[in-house]
Design a protein around this motif. Structure first.
Motif, PDB file in Angstrom:
ATOM      1  N   SER A  64      12.795  -3.702  -3.055  1.00 57.25           N
ATOM      2  CA  SER A  64      13.868  -2.720  -3.216  1.00 57.25           C
ATOM      3  C   SER A  64      13.701  -1.858  -4.458  1.00 57.25           C
ATOM      4  O   SER A  64      14.367  -0.825  -4.590  1.00 57.25           O
ATOM      5  CB  SER A  64      15.224  -3.441  -3.276  1.00 57.25           C
ATOM      6  OG  SER A  64      15.272  -4.322  -4.396  1.00 57.25           O
ATOM      7  N   SER A  65      12.824  -2.266  -5.380  1.00 50.95           N
ATOM      8  CA  SER A  65      12.683  -1.514  -6.632  1.00 50.95           C
ATOM      9  C   SER A  65      11.236  -1.215  -7.008  1.00 50.95           C
ATOM     10  O   SER A  65      10.996  -0.665  -8.083  1.00 50.95           O
ATOM     11  CB  SER A  65      13.322  -2.312  -7.780  1.00 50.95           C
ATOM     12  OG  SER A  65      12.681  -3.565  -7.953  1.00 50.95           O
ATOM     13  N   LEU A  66      10.289  -1.541  -6.136  1.00 50.07           N
ATOM     14  CA  LEU A  66       8.876  -1.464  -6.512  1.00 50.07           C
ATOM     15  C   LEU A  66       8.447  -0.041  -6.854  1.00 50.07           C
ATOM     16  O   LEU A  66       7.742   0.176  -7.832  1.00 50.07           O
ATOM     17  CB  LEU A  66       8.004  -2.016  -5.381  1.00 50.07           C
ATOM     18  CG  LEU A  66       6.512  -2.160  -5.689  1.00 50.07           C
ATOM     19  CD1 LEU A  66       6.324  -3.103  -6.874  1.00 50.07           C
ATOM     20  CD2 LEU A  66       5.753  -2.675  -4.475  1.00 50.07           C
ATOM     21  N   ALA A  67       8.849   0.938  -6.055  1.00 51.51           N
ATOM     22  CA  ALA A  67       8.400   2.314  -6.256  1.00 51.51           C
ATOM     23  C   ALA A  67       9.477   3.225  -6.837  1.00 51.51           C
ATOM     24  O   ALA A  67       9.308   4.439  -6.865  1.00 51.51           O
ATOM     25  CB  ALA A  67       7.905   2.897  -4.932  1.00 51.51           C
ATOM     26  N   ARG A  68      10.580   2.645  -7.312  1.00 50.54           N
ATOM     27  CA  ARG A  68      11.633   3.475  -7.901  1.00 50.54           C
ATOM     28  C   ARG A  68      11.221   3.961  -9.289  1.00 50.54           C
ATOM     29  O   ARG A  68      10.536   3.273 -10.032  1.00 50.54           O
ATOM     30  CB  ARG A  68      12.941   2.682  -8.005  1.00 50.54           C
ATOM     31  CG  ARG A  68      13.628   2.426  -6.685  1.00 50.54           C
ATOM     32  CD  ARG A  68      15.064   1.951  -6.894  1.00 50.54           C
ATOM     33  NE  ARG A  68      15.129   0.739  -7.714  1.00 50.54           N
ATOM     34  CZ  ARG A  68      15.576   0.724  -8.970  1.00 50.54           C
ATOM     35  NH1 ARG A  68      15.948   1.861  -9.562  1.00 50.54           N
ATOM     36  NH2 ARG A  68      15.612  -0.409  -9.648  1.00 50.54           N
ATOM     37  N   VAL A  69      11.687   5.150  -9.624  1.00 49.32           N
ATOM     38  CA  VAL A  69      11.388   5.719 -10.938  1.00 49.32           C
ATOM     39  C   VAL A  69      11.995   4.854 -12.040  1.00 49.32           C
ATOM     40  O   VAL A  69      11.381   4.639 -13.099  1.00 49.32           O
ATOM     41  CB  VAL A  69      11.918   7.162 -11.025  1.00 49.32           C
ATOM     42  CG1 VAL A  69      11.698   7.729 -12.423  1.00 49.32           C
ATOM     43  CG2 VAL A  69      11.238   8.034  -9.985  1.00 49.32           C
ATOM     44  N   VAL A 127       0.836  -1.198   0.000  1.00 49.61           N
ATOM     45  CA  VAL A 127       0.000   0.000   0.000  1.00 49.61           C
ATOM     46  C   VAL A 127       0.873   1.251   0.000  1.00 49.61           C
ATOM     47  O   VAL A 127       0.594   2.234  -0.718  1.00 49.61           O
ATOM     48  CB  VAL A 127      -0.946  -0.006   1.215  1.00 49.61           C
ATOM     49  CG1 VAL A 127      -1.645   1.346   1.362  1.00 49.61           C
ATOM     50  CG2 VAL A 127      -1.978  -1.115   1.074  1.00 49.61           C
ATOM     51  N   THR A 128       1.955   1.252   0.776  1.00 48.75           N
ATOM     52  CA  THR A 128       2.860   2.393   0.801  1.00 48.75           C
ATOM     53  C   THR A 128       3.497   2.639  -0.554  1.00 48.75           C
ATOM     54  O   THR A 128       3.577   3.780  -1.035  1.00 48.75           O
ATOM     55  CB  THR A 128       3.958   2.166   1.858  1.00 48.75           C
ATOM     56  OG1 THR A 128       3.359   1.976   3.146  1.00 48.75           O
ATOM     57  CG2 THR A 128       4.899   3.359   1.913  1.00 48.75           C
ATOM     58  N   ALA A 129       3.959   1.551  -1.180  1.00 50.09           N
ATOM     59  CA  ALA A 129       4.586   1.680  -2.492  1.00 50.09           C
ATOM     60  C   ALA A 129       3.578   2.153  -3.541  1.00 50.09           C
ATOM     61  O   ALA A 129       3.886   3.014  -4.371  1.00 50.09           O
ATOM     62  CB  ALA A 129       5.195   0.342  -2.909  1.00 50.09           C
ATOM     63  N   TYR A 130       2.368   1.633  -3.504  1.00 58.76           N
ATOM     64  CA  TYR A 130       1.361   2.018  -4.487  1.00 58.76           C
ATOM     65  C   TYR A 130       0.920   3.467  -4.306  1.00 58.76           C
ATOM     66  O   TYR A 130       0.612   4.158  -5.278  1.00 58.76           O
ATOM     67  CB  TYR A 130       0.154   1.097  -4.384  1.00 58.76           C
ATOM     68  CG  TYR A 130       0.412  -0.300  -4.910  1.00 58.76           C
ATOM     69  CD1 TYR A 130       1.623  -0.614  -5.518  1.00 58.76           C
ATOM     70  CD2 TYR A 130      -0.549  -1.302  -4.792  1.00 58.76           C
ATOM     71  CE1 TYR A 130       1.866  -1.887  -5.990  1.00 58.76           C
ATOM     72  CE2 TYR A 130      -0.303  -2.585  -5.271  1.00 58.76           C
ATOM     73  CZ  TYR A 130       0.900  -2.868  -5.868  1.00 58.76           C
ATOM     74  OH  TYR A 130       1.138  -4.130  -6.342  1.00 58.76           O
ATOM     75  N   THR A 131       0.904   3.929  -3.052  1.00 57.66           N
ATOM     76  CA  THR A 131       0.576   5.326  -2.802  1.00 57.66           C
ATOM     77  C   THR A 131       1.629   6.243  -3.406  1.00 57.66           C
ATOM     78  O   THR A 131       1.316   7.268  -4.015  1.00 57.66           O
ATOM     79  CB  THR A 131       0.456   5.582  -1.292  1.00 57.66           C
ATOM     80  OG1 THR A 131      -0.555   4.728  -0.741  1.00 57.66           O
ATOM     81  CG2 THR A 131       0.097   7.027  -1.016  1.00 57.66           C
TER      82      THR A 131
END
Length: 225
Positions: free
Chosen positions: A157-162, A76-80
């Motif tokens: 480690s890479s889910l929300a990285r640009v 949820v944090t990463a998707y936000t």
């Protein structure tokens, strides 16, 4: 892509589908353990049909509940973050990440499997032979959980990285362009008169184009799409 195949693939990405399959595995295991009562060697049943399987299932149930809760919070944090920093199309690609879906469904499903197994054993559903069968299948579930856990840690480690977002968009775009290039059936050039524009009745995003269905419509109406 065929419409039904597209819908089936979308359904396969749902978290509850894979988790339900694990729960079904628990029920099938309970039934198989009963049916295999006369097929399990006595030495094997004596060695692996003790109370250790209950301990393993209990540890699996308690740990998977904690891991699933933590993983959902991290997701949820990463998707936000993705929804805030990326476009809606990119956010859809990230939230539909296959590794994430498989990992979370494995954790939730393993918890359900363990609950079913513990319930069946405590109910006295089978003896030493049945517990030996459950023990072997549980070892396979534990191995799958360990594999998915390592994959999930690597994905976090890479889910929300640009950079990861760009790689996902690049991969999807490359696949779409390759499919378009391989499709030799589409016409080129200017539209022939008379031509009509078929507009959508609602806003949204095109997720799938069923070329075979459109071809059937074109042949029936004797038109070009």
């Amino acid at each position: 892509m065929n419409r039904w195949l597209f819908l089936l693939r979308r359904l396969g990405r749902k978290l509850w589908i894979r988790a339900s399959l694990y729960a079904l595995l628990g029920v099938v295991t309970a039934i198989a353990a009963t049916l295999a009562r006369g097929l399990v060697p006595d030495d094997f049943a004596t060695r692996f049909g003790g109370e250790s399987v209950v301990s393993i299932l209990t540890i699996l149930a308690s740990s998977m509940l904690a891991v699933a809760t933590f993983s959902l919070g991290a997701m949820v944090t990463a998707y936000t973050s993705v929804s805030r920093d990326a476009t809606p199309r990119v956010a859809e690609l990230i939230t539909g990440d296959e590794t994430t879906q498989k990992s979370l469904s494995t954790f939730v499903g393993a918890f359900l499997y363990a609950i079913v197994g513990v319930t069946a054993i405590n109910a006295g559903y089978y003896g030493a032979e049945g517990r030996a069968v459950v023990f072997v299948i549980t070892l396979g579930v534990v191995g799958l959980v360990a594999f998915r856990l390592l994959a999930w840690v690597n994905r976090l480690s890479s889910l929300a990285r640009v950079g990861h977002m760009i790689e996902r968009v690049e991969q999807v775009t490359r696949d779409a362009m390759a499919q378009r290039i391989d499709d030799r059936s589409h016409p080129s050039g200017h539209l022939e008169e008379p031509a009509f524009i078929v507009a959508s009745e609602a806003t949204g995003y095109v997720q799938n184009v069923d070329r075979e269905h459109l071809q059937g419509v074109a042949e029936t109406a004797d038109v070009k799409i």
